[in-house]
Design a protein around this motif. Structure first.
Motif, short mmCIF file in Angstrom:
data_model
loop_
_atom_site.label_atom_id
_atom_site.label_comp_id
_atom_site.label_asym_id
_atom_site.label_seq_id
_atom_site.Cartn_x
_atom_site.Cartn_y
_atom_site.Cartn_z
N UNK A 245 38.23 35.62 39.05
CA UNK A 245 37.22 36.15 39.98
C UNK A 245 36.64 35.03 40.84
N UNK A 246 36.43 35.35 42.11
CA UNK A 246 35.79 34.40 43.02
C UNK A 246 34.26 34.54 42.99
N UNK A 247 33.80 35.72 42.60
CA UNK A 247 32.37 35.97 42.43
C UNK A 247 32.16 36.77 41.16
N UNK A 248 31.05 36.54 40.49
CA UNK A 248 30.76 37.23 39.23
C UNK A 248 29.30 37.68 39.21
N UNK A 249 29.07 38.92 38.74
CA UNK A 249 27.71 39.44 38.54
C UNK A 249 27.46 39.50 37.04
N UNK A 250 26.36 38.89 36.61
CA UNK A 250 26.04 38.75 35.19
C UNK A 250 24.92 39.70 34.77
N UNK A 251 24.88 40.12 33.49
CA UNK A 251 23.76 40.95 33.02
C UNK A 251 22.46 40.16 32.93
N UNK A 252 22.55 38.90 32.50
CA UNK A 252 21.41 37.99 32.43
C UNK A 252 21.91 36.60 32.80
N UNK A 253 21.01 35.70 33.11
CA UNK A 253 21.42 34.37 33.53
C UNK A 253 22.04 33.57 32.38
N UNK A 254 21.36 33.57 31.25
CA UNK A 254 21.80 32.77 30.11
C UNK A 254 22.35 33.69 29.03
N UNK A 255 23.43 33.35 28.36
CA UNK A 255 24.20 32.09 28.37
C UNK A 255 25.41 32.11 29.30
N UNK A 256 25.58 33.22 30.03
CA UNK A 256 26.83 33.40 30.77
C UNK A 256 27.01 32.38 31.90
N UNK A 257 25.92 32.06 32.61
CA UNK A 257 26.06 31.10 33.71
C UNK A 257 26.47 29.74 33.18
N UNK A 258 25.97 29.37 31.99
CA UNK A 258 26.34 28.09 31.38
C UNK A 258 27.84 28.06 31.05
N UNK A 259 28.35 29.16 30.51
CA UNK A 259 29.78 29.25 30.18
C UNK A 259 30.63 29.14 31.44
N UNK A 260 30.22 29.84 32.50
CA UNK A 260 31.00 29.82 33.73
C UNK A 260 31.04 28.42 34.34
N UNK A 261 29.91 27.70 34.27
CA UNK A 261 29.88 26.35 34.84
C UNK A 261 30.74 25.37 34.04
N UNK A 262 31.03 25.72 32.77
CA UNK A 262 31.83 24.82 31.93
C UNK A 262 33.33 25.03 32.10
N UNK A 263 33.73 26.04 32.86
CA UNK A 263 35.15 26.34 33.03
C UNK A 263 35.82 25.31 33.95
N UNK A 264 37.13 25.14 33.84
CA UNK A 264 37.85 24.25 34.76
C UNK A 264 37.63 24.69 36.20
N UNK A 265 37.58 23.76 37.13
CA UNK A 265 37.30 24.10 38.54
C UNK A 265 38.23 25.16 39.11
N UNK A 266 39.49 25.18 38.68
CA UNK A 266 40.44 26.11 39.28
C UNK A 266 40.19 27.57 38.90
N UNK A 267 39.42 27.83 37.83
CA UNK A 267 39.12 29.22 37.44
C UNK A 267 37.61 29.51 37.50
N UNK A 268 36.84 28.55 37.92
CA UNK A 268 35.39 28.74 37.98
C UNK A 268 35.00 29.58 39.19
N UNK A 269 34.24 30.68 39.00
CA UNK A 269 33.81 31.51 40.15
C UNK A 269 32.99 30.69 41.14
#
Length: 331
Positions: A245-269
């Motif tokens: 996904x190039x964009x992602x909508x989350x139910x809440x900010x934490x912990x999902x945004x932290x997980x997304x930021x930890x992904x490799x750059x090539x798969x990070x939204x």
């Protein structure tokens, strides 16, 4: 006024009506009340009299009526923003409002006796209870106007105030498309241990997401990620790797945004929004839950029901959606 009412053998409301020379009071009753006033040497306090006069304005409650706000919060916690919103609106309309905690009334019949004894004019259900089906069935709502302020995993049978999640989802998706995101994903939690049951709130997000993606080319559609909170770590990573996904909508900010930021750059939204943005996690922009406004709207709705004498569970319920405010990232 309670002491005067006891001596005169009338209600406190009757004492108040005599003090205001209400023509509906018979001369005999007025004489009894005035005798009790003289016996107890009752003297109105000027400041409180001015407040009382303000409350008697015809655009407000016709007496110092009391509303009940049923809350599931812990005793150690502070009153919620929804209660504060209800409290603020109640004061504007001439009501007092009392918070009653679920933990204090394990038996709903006990709560009902308390509310009846206190002469409660209407009830705001602040959060639907874990024991909701049994609670709703055991409590006799037919004596009260009732409004639910929000909902959880069970949809309350009353007129209900909720955030406008449909508007938040569609607006976020349109914003992402304008910023060049072709593939937009949605992450939603499942209801406890059930594999395919969403909460009522998340159902609105789910339907809005599917409506928007139905307008996209098939190659750009991504199935939403439905997960249990205890499984979120690997599930989020695997989903992003598979669907990119190039964009992602989350139910809440934490912990999902932290997980997304930890992904490799090539798969990070590239763009991430939350539909429950929090100042505690300023790194993620999104929509703030309108707790205060929901509490205020619940009381305004309840006030209308009191005036029109609408009691109990409605034959056809109405859901009122409150728009959410956008909060930019501060990092």
């Amino acid at each position: 006024m309670e002491d005067v009412a006891a001596v005169a053998g009338v209600s406190k409301a009757t004492v108040s009506m005599v003090l205001h020379n209400d023509p509906r009071i018979t001369p005999a009753t007025a004489a009894k009340v005035r005798a009790a006033l003289a016996e107890l040497n009752y003297v109105p306090e000027p400041t409180l009299s001015r407040i009382a006069a303000h409350r008697w304005d015809v655009t407000k409650a016709h007496s110092v009526s009391t509303l009940a706000y049923l809350s599931a919060r812990n005793k150690a916690g502070a009153p919620s923003e929804r209660f504060r919103g209800a409290q603020s609106q109640a004061a504007k309309l001439g009501y007092a409002i009392e918070e009653h905690l679920q933990v204090d009334y394990p038996n709903p019949l006990t709560l009902q006796r308390v509310l009846n004894a206190r002469g409660v004019a209407g009830i705001v259900v602040g959060r639907i209870y874990e024991q909701a089906p049994a609670f709703v069935k055991a409590f006799d709502w037919s004596h009260f106007p009732v409004v639910a302020c929000g909902m959880g995993y069970m949809e309350p049978p009353f007129h209900t105030i909720i955030p406008n999640f449909h508007q938040a989802i569609t607006t976020s998706m349109n914003q992402m498309r304008e910023q060049g995101c072709a593939r937009i994903g949605l992450i939603l939690p499942l209801f406890k241990d059930h594999d395919f049951q969403l909460s009522v709130h998340d159902g609105y997000k789910f339907s809005a997401y599917y409506y928007e993606t139905s307008l996209y080319p098939e190659s750009e559609r991504i199935p939403p990620l439905l997960l249990r909170y205890e499984d979120y770590g690997n599930s989020v990573s695997d989903w992003c790797i598979k669907h990119r996904p190039q964009g992602v909508i989350l139910p809440v900010s934490h912990p999902f945004s932290t997980i997304l930021r930890s992904l490799p750059p090539e798969v990070q939204p590239r763009i991430v929004h939350s539909v429950a943005a929090s100042s505690a996690h300023p790194e993620t922009p999104g929509w703030e839950l309108p707790h205060f406004q929901m509490g205020a709207m619940a009381v305004r709705t309840l006030h209308t029901m009191i005036i029109t004498h609408e009691l109990g569970v409605p034959a056809k319920k109405t859901i009122f959606m409150v728009s959410m405010d956008w909060r930019e990232s501060t990092r």
